[in-house]
Design a protein around this motif. Structure first.
Motif, mmCIF file in Angstrom:
data_model
loop_
_atom_site.group_PDB
_atom_site.id
_atom_site.type_symbol
_atom_site.label_atom_id
_atom_site.label_comp_id
_atom_site.label_asym_id
_atom_site.label_seq_id
_atom_site.Cartn_x
_atom_site.Cartn_y
_atom_site.Cartn_z
ATOM 1 N N ILE A 10 92.642 25.425 -16.825
ATOM 2 C CA ILE A 10 93.914 25.294 -16.123
ATOM 3 C C ILE A 10 94.857 26.377 -16.630
ATOM 4 N N LYS A 11 95.605 26.985 -15.734
ATOM 5 C CA LYS A 11 96.442 28.133 -16.072
ATOM 6 C C LYS A 11 97.708 27.802 -16.843
ATOM 7 N N GLY A 12 98.002 26.542 -17.061
ATOM 8 C CA GLY A 12 99.189 26.166 -17.820
ATOM 9 C C GLY A 12 98.895 26.022 -19.304
ATOM 10 N N SER A 13 99.945 26.012 -20.106
ATOM 11 C CA SER A 13 99.810 25.803 -21.550
ATOM 12 C C SER A 13 99.395 24.359 -21.815
ATOM 13 N N PHE A 117 91.341 16.935 -11.286
ATOM 14 C CA PHE A 117 91.504 18.258 -11.893
ATOM 15 C C PHE A 117 91.558 19.372 -10.861
ATOM 16 N N GLY A 118 90.970 19.188 -9.697
ATOM 17 C CA GLY A 118 91.117 20.179 -8.631
ATOM 18 C C GLY A 118 92.574 20.317 -8.215
ATOM 19 N N ASN A 119 93.242 19.181 -7.994
ATOM 20 C CA ASN A 119 94.673 19.208 -7.653
ATOM 21 C C ASN A 119 95.509 19.780 -8.792
ATOM 22 N N LEU A 120 95.167 19.415 -10.016
ATOM 23 C CA LEU A 120 95.921 19.916 -11.166
ATOM 24 C C LEU A 120 95.773 21.435 -11.292
ATOM 25 N N ASP A 125 98.199 26.875 -10.216
ATOM 26 C CA ASP A 125 97.966 28.175 -9.591
ATOM 27 C C ASP A 125 99.167 28.651 -8.789
ATOM 28 N N ILE A 126 100.051 27.705 -8.418
ATOM 29 C CA ILE A 126 101.215 28.063 -7.560
ATOM 30 C C ILE A 126 102.202 28.899 -8.350
#
Length: 126
Positions: A10-13, A117-120, A125-126
């Motif tokens: 996931i691209k977030g911290s 996790f797909g939605n997350l 990604d936005i």
């Protein structure tokens, strides 16, 4: 009973991902449904309009969430463990879900990968 495990990027911290998993307002943003959730051990939660309900068993801020998910009258506890690891500029999430009822396994597998996790992943990604 079956078990499911997977790893997600996931691209977030880890801090942001933890918040997205425990803050009801953020959960509503990436699921589209109101949620009852917090980051306290021993509290019950509800997501996806009550399709997922359970209890937070262990919370380690920004690192680990352990939950019991309720499946009717099932005797063995269905336990979800989500661990967060910093990975470059993002987070590697390790999921382990044990004691999934056989009749629910395929739906749970699809749910984890596509909806949870797909939605997350799409949210970050936005």
């Amino acid at each position: 009973m079956k078990d499911f495990s997977n790893t997600y990027k996931i691209k977030g911290s880890p801090e942001d991902v933890f918040t997205a998993l425990t803050n009801p307002f953020t959960i509503e943003l990436w699921t589209g449904y109101p949620a009852k959730m917090d980051d306290k051990e021993g509290t019950e939660f509800s997501m996806w309009d009550g399709d997922i309900v359970g209890k937070n068993k262990e919370i380690r801020q920004n690192k680990k969430i352990v939950q019991e998910w309720y499946f009717g009258d099932q005797e063995e506890q269905s336990i979800v463990t989500i661990e967060l690891f910093r990975s470059g500029k993002g987070t590697r999430v390790k999921l382990i879900h044990i004691n999934i009822p056989d009749v629910a396994y395929e739906n749970m597998k699809t749910g984890w990968n596509e909806y949870f996790f797909g939605n997350l992943q799409r949210f970050f990604d936005i």
